[in-house]
Design a protein around this motif. Structure first.
Motif, PDB file in Angstrom:
ATOM      1  N   ALA A   1      64.365  58.165  25.084  1.00  0.00           N
ATOM      2  CA  ALA A   1      64.022  59.578  25.225  1.00  0.00           C
ATOM      3  C   ALA A   1      64.385  60.114  26.604  1.00  0.00           C
ATOM      4  O   ALA A   1      64.749  61.281  26.750  1.00  0.00           O
ATOM      5  CB  ALA A   1      62.534  59.783  24.964  1.00  0.00           C
ATOM      6  N   LEU A   2      64.302  59.249  27.605  1.00  0.00           N
ATOM      7  CA  LEU A   2      64.578  59.681  28.974  1.00  0.00           C
ATOM      8  C   LEU A   2      66.008  59.379  29.419  1.00  0.00           C
ATOM      9  O   LEU A   2      66.412  59.738  30.518  1.00  0.00           O
ATOM     10  CB  LEU A   2      63.600  59.023  29.949  1.00  0.00           C
ATOM     11  CG  LEU A   2      62.276  59.775  30.196  1.00  0.00           C
ATOM     12  CD1 LEU A   2      61.467  59.917  28.912  1.00  0.00           C
ATOM     13  CD2 LEU A   2      61.461  59.079  31.265  1.00  0.00           C
ATOM     14  N   GLY A   3      66.771  58.677  28.558  1.00  0.00           N
ATOM     15  CA  GLY A   3      68.145  58.355  28.908  1.00  0.00           C
ATOM     16  C   GLY A   3      68.258  57.331  30.005  1.00  0.00           C
ATOM     17  O   GLY A   3      69.154  57.419  30.868  1.00  0.00           O
ATOM     18  N   ILE A   4      67.376  56.344  30.005  1.00  0.00           N
ATOM     19  CA  ILE A   4      67.383  55.306  31.035  1.00  0.00           C
ATOM     20  C   ILE A   4      67.345  53.930  30.365  1.00  0.00           C
ATOM     21  O   ILE A   4      67.220  53.819  29.142  1.00  0.00           O
ATOM     22  CB  ILE A   4      66.167  55.457  31.982  1.00  0.00           C
ATOM     23  CG1 ILE A   4      64.863  55.423  31.161  1.00  0.00           C
ATOM     24  CG2 ILE A   4      66.264  56.752  32.779  1.00  0.00           C
ATOM     25  CD1 ILE A   4      63.607  55.514  32.016  1.00  0.00           C
ATOM     26  N   ALA A   5      67.425  52.890  31.171  1.00  0.00           N
ATOM     27  CA  ALA A   5      67.419  51.526  30.647  1.00  0.00           C
ATOM     28  C   ALA A   5      65.988  51.059  30.356  1.00  0.00           C
ATOM     29  O   ALA A   5      65.037  51.511  31.003  1.00  0.00           O
ATOM     30  CB  ALA A   5      68.065  50.580  31.648  1.00  0.00           C
ATOM     31  N   ASP A   6      65.864  50.147  29.383  1.00  0.00           N
ATOM     32  CA  ASP A   6      64.546  49.578  29.064  1.00  0.00           C
ATOM     33  C   ASP A   6      63.926  48.934  30.296  1.00  0.00           C
ATOM     34  O   ASP A   6      62.712  49.003  30.507  1.00  0.00           O
ATOM     35  CB  ASP A   6      64.671  48.534  27.952  1.00  0.00           C
ATOM     36  CG  ASP A   6      65.078  49.145  26.621  1.00  0.00           C
ATOM     37  OD1 ASP A   6      65.356  50.364  26.591  1.00  0.00           O
ATOM     38  OD2 ASP A   6      65.108  48.407  25.614  1.00  0.00           O
ATOM     39  N   SER A   7      64.772  48.288  31.106  1.00  0.00           N
ATOM     40  CA  SER A   7      64.271  47.588  32.291  1.00  0.00           C
ATOM     41  C   SER A   7      63.646  48.554  33.296  1.00  0.00           C
ATOM     42  O   SER A   7      62.737  48.184  34.048  1.00  0.00           O
ATOM     43  CB  SER A   7      65.400  46.805  32.961  1.00  0.00           C
ATOM     44  OG  SER A   7      66.464  47.671  33.330  1.00  0.00           O
ATOM     45  N   THR A   8      64.127  49.785  33.299  1.00  0.00           N
ATOM     46  CA  THR A   8      63.559  50.784  34.213  1.00  0.00           C
ATOM     47  C   THR A   8      62.126  51.103  33.818  1.00  0.00           C
ATOM     48  O   THR A   8      61.228  51.180  34.666  1.00  0.00           O
ATOM     49  CB  THR A   8      64.401  52.072  34.204  1.00  0.00           C
ATOM     50  OG1 THR A   8      65.733  51.771  34.613  1.00  0.00           O
ATOM     51  CG2 THR A   8      63.816  53.114  35.138  1.00  0.00           C
ATOM     52  N   VAL A   9      61.895  51.271  32.526  1.00  0.00           N
ATOM     53  CA  VAL A   9      60.544  51.539  32.035  1.00  0.00           C
ATOM     54  C   VAL A   9      59.643  50.341  32.329  1.00  0.00           C
ATOM     55  O   VAL A   9      58.488  50.503  32.754  1.00  0.00           O
ATOM     56  CB  VAL A   9      60.549  51.839  30.525  1.00  0.00           C
ATOM     57  CG1 VAL A   9      59.130  52.052  30.007  1.00  0.00           C
ATOM     58  CG2 VAL A   9      61.419  53.052  30.227  1.00  0.00           C
ATOM     59  N   ALA A  10      60.164  49.152  32.117  1.00  0.00           N
ATOM     60  CA  ALA A  10      59.383  47.945  32.401  1.00  0.00           C
ATOM     61  C   ALA A  10      59.003  47.891  33.874  1.00  0.00           C
ATOM     62  O   ALA A  10      57.873  47.518  34.224  1.00  0.00           O
ATOM     63  CB  ALA A  10      60.196  46.705  32.018  1.00  0.00           C
ATOM     64  N   GLY A  11      59.923  48.274  34.744  1.00  0.00           N
ATOM     65  CA  GLY A  11      59.643  48.276  36.182  1.00  0.00           C
ATOM     66  C   GLY A  11      58.545  49.262  36.542  1.00  0.00           C
ATOM     67  O   GLY A  11      57.694  48.979  37.385  1.00  0.00           O
ATOM     68  N   TRP A  12      58.555  50.427  35.884  1.00  0.00           N
ATOM     69  CA  TRP A  12      57.488  51.398  36.137  1.00  0.00           C
ATOM     70  C   TRP A  12      56.131  50.825  35.754  1.00  0.00           C
ATOM     71  O   TRP A  12      55.150  50.959  36.488  1.00  0.00           O
ATOM     72  CB  TRP A  12      57.737  52.676  35.342  1.00  0.00           C
ATOM     73  CG  TRP A  12      58.952  53.445  35.761  1.00  0.00           C
ATOM     74  CD1 TRP A  12      59.675  53.288  36.910  1.00  0.00           C
ATOM     75  CD2 TRP A  12      59.591  54.502  35.028  1.00  0.00           C
ATOM     76  NE1 TRP A  12      60.722  54.172  36.935  1.00  0.00           N
ATOM     77  CE2 TRP A  12      60.694  54.934  35.796  1.00  0.00           C
ATOM     78  CE3 TRP A  12      59.336  55.106  33.801  1.00  0.00           C
ATOM     79  CZ2 TRP A  12      61.538  55.960  35.379  1.00  0.00           C
ATOM     80  CZ3 TRP A  12      60.169  56.130  33.391  1.00  0.00           C
ATOM     81  CH2 TRP A  12      61.261  56.556  34.163  1.00  0.00           C
ATOM     82  N   GLU A  13      56.086  50.180  34.602  1.00  0.00           N
ATOM     83  CA  GLU A  13      54.801  49.658  34.116  1.00  0.00           C
ATOM     84  C   GLU A  13      54.323  48.475  34.940  1.00  0.00           C
ATOM     85  O   GLU A  13      53.116  48.235  35.049  1.00  0.00           O
ATOM     86  CB  GLU A  13      54.922  49.275  32.642  1.00  0.00           C
ATOM     87  CG  GLU A  13      55.155  50.477  31.737  1.00  0.00           C
ATOM     88  CD  GLU A  13      55.060  50.137  30.260  1.00  0.00           C
ATOM     89  OE1 GLU A  13      54.921  48.931  29.933  1.00  0.00           O
ATOM     90  OE2 GLU A  13      55.122  51.067  29.420  1.00  0.00           O
ATOM     91  N   LEU A  14      55.249  47.734  35.522  1.00  0.00           N
ATOM     92  CA  LEU A  14      54.873  46.603  36.375  1.00  0.00           C
ATOM     93  C   LEU A  14      54.494  47.071  37.783  1.00  0.00           C
ATOM     94  O   LEU A  14      53.897  46.314  38.549  1.00  0.00           O
ATOM     95  CB  LEU A  14      56.024  45.603  36.466  1.00  0.00           C
ATOM     96  CG  LEU A  14      56.316  44.788  35.205  1.00  0.00           C
ATOM     97  CD1 LEU A  14      57.607  43.998  35.367  1.00  0.00           C
ATOM     98  CD2 LEU A  14      55.144  43.847  34.905  1.00  0.00           C
ATOM     99  N   GLY A  15      54.870  48.289  38.102  1.00  0.00           N
ATOM    100  CA  GLY A  15      54.570  48.800  39.439  1.00  0.00           C
ATOM    101  C   GLY A  15      55.605  48.444  40.475  1.00  0.00           C
ATOM    102  O   GLY A  15      55.404  48.702  41.665  1.00  0.00           O
ATOM    103  N   SER A  16      56.719  47.867  40.060  1.00  0.00           N
ATOM    104  CA  SER A  16      57.761  47.500  41.013  1.00  0.00           C
ATOM    105  C   SER A  16      58.642  48.692  41.385  1.00  0.00           C
ATOM    106  O   SER A  16      59.393  48.643  42.355  1.00  0.00           O
ATOM    107  CB  SER A  16      58.639  46.378  40.443  1.00  0.00           C
ATOM    108  OG  SER A  16      59.225  46.767  39.210  1.00  0.00           O
ATOM    109  N   SER A  17      58.540  49.773  40.624  1.00  0.00           N
ATOM    110  CA  SER A  17      59.268  51.006  40.932  1.00  0.00           C
ATOM    111  C   SER A  17      58.494  52.174  40.344  1.00  0.00           C
ATOM    112  O   SER A  17      57.562  51.978  39.552  1.00  0.00           O
ATOM    113  CB  SER A  17      60.689  50.966  40.364  1.00  0.00           C
ATOM    114  OG  SER A  17      60.659  50.888  38.944  1.00  0.00           O
TER     115      SER A  17
END
Length: 285
Positions: free
Chosen positions: A18-34
């Motif tokens: 939906a946001l046009g980004i990579a799955d890993s980016t979403v994972a990073g947000w949820e982990l708090g690394s980004s």
């Protein structure tokens, strides 16, 4: 964010798509690394089926950057909105360096989903932030103790004092250069600007006044010897001063509420933009 996503039974892949980004980016947000860019928060709240204010509550009042990001716009995209070649005018206003010209307000307010008054108030908060100050939730209080500027020197001085953050006040050389660029020929020198600013000279040619109005982002009417017009501008500049003292009216968290300050207090000259302003060449563009 992870808890909200799981409760809504939405996968990381759905969010990424939906946001046009990579799955890993979403994972990073949820982990708090980004963290997501502020501009992406509206789209993120939408895909997670949550109100923006509930999912990402804001503490305090919105400034210009907040309003832009709430609209999901990156700064470079505002050039298209205001019809300029770059986002320079918006960048300068967000940084508290130079206020937006009147001709940009309607388009930006419409794109941001706020009123022009709310946009101006957010701009005042950006300027306050640039000075290292913070606006409060108090209603604006403006006292009539001071007199509105009458001479050309007083009007120029007032604009310099109220429209720029500390350390960002333009030099007379810069003003002269901008006026000459507006005119297309040399019509004024830095010494002449100094004389006008200090009152050593009381009058200037019409083209010089037009150039000054374009440089400061106000109507040419401001420099006319008209007490009523000068008073209208002064009310707006006093509102900026009230911001500096932390006396700014409260709006809803993201600037979407119907409330606003009285019209007479908000009668800054940008509301009086004339056809001359609209026809003037866009130096910022």
């Amino acid at each position: 964010m992870r808890a909200v996503r799981r409760a809504a039974e939405i996968s990381q892949s759905d969010v990424a798509s939906a946001l046009g980004i990579a799955d890993s980016t979403v994972a990073g947000w949820e982990l708090g690394s980004s963290e997501p860019d502020q501009e992406k928060l509206p789209a993120l709240a939408k895909v997670l089926e949550q109100p923006l204010d509930d999912l990402f509550p804001r503490h305090g009042l919105p400034d210009l950057t907040d309003l832009r990001c709430d609209a999901g716009l990156y700064r470079y995209e505002t050039a298209r909105v205001i019809g300029t070649k770059s986002d320079g005018p918006v960048a300068g206003a967000e940084q508290g360096v130079r206020p937006l010209k009147a001709k940009y307000l309607e388009a930006l307010a419409s794109e941001y989903g706020v009123t022009e008054d709310e946009l101006r108030r957010a701009q005042e908060r950006s300027a306050a932030k640039a000075r290292g100050e913070e606006a409060t939730d108090e209603a604006a209080v403006v006292t009539p103790a001071e007199q509105s500027p009458r001479t050309l020197a007083e009007k120029i001085t007032l604009l310099l004092e109220r429209s720029y953050s500390a350390g960002a006040t333009p030099r007379d050389e810069e003003i002269a250069e901008a006026v000459n660029a507006y005119a297309g020929v040399q019509v004024v020198t830095a010494d002449k600007v100094t004389a006008l600013r200090t009152g050593a000279e009381a009058a200037a040619a019409p083209v010089v006044l037009e150039g000054l109005a374009d440089f400061f982002g106000v109507s040419r009417l401001y420099f006319e010897p008209d007490d009523f017009v000068a008073r209208q501008v002064y009310e707006g500049l006093r509102l900026m001063s009230a911001t500096k003292k932390g006396k700014v009216g409260r709006v809803r968290a993201r600037g979407l509420g119907p409330e606003g300050l009285p019209a007479d207090v908000l009668s800054i000259l940008n509301n009086l933009a004339s056809e001359l302003d609209e026809a003037a060449p866009d130096v910022d563009g």
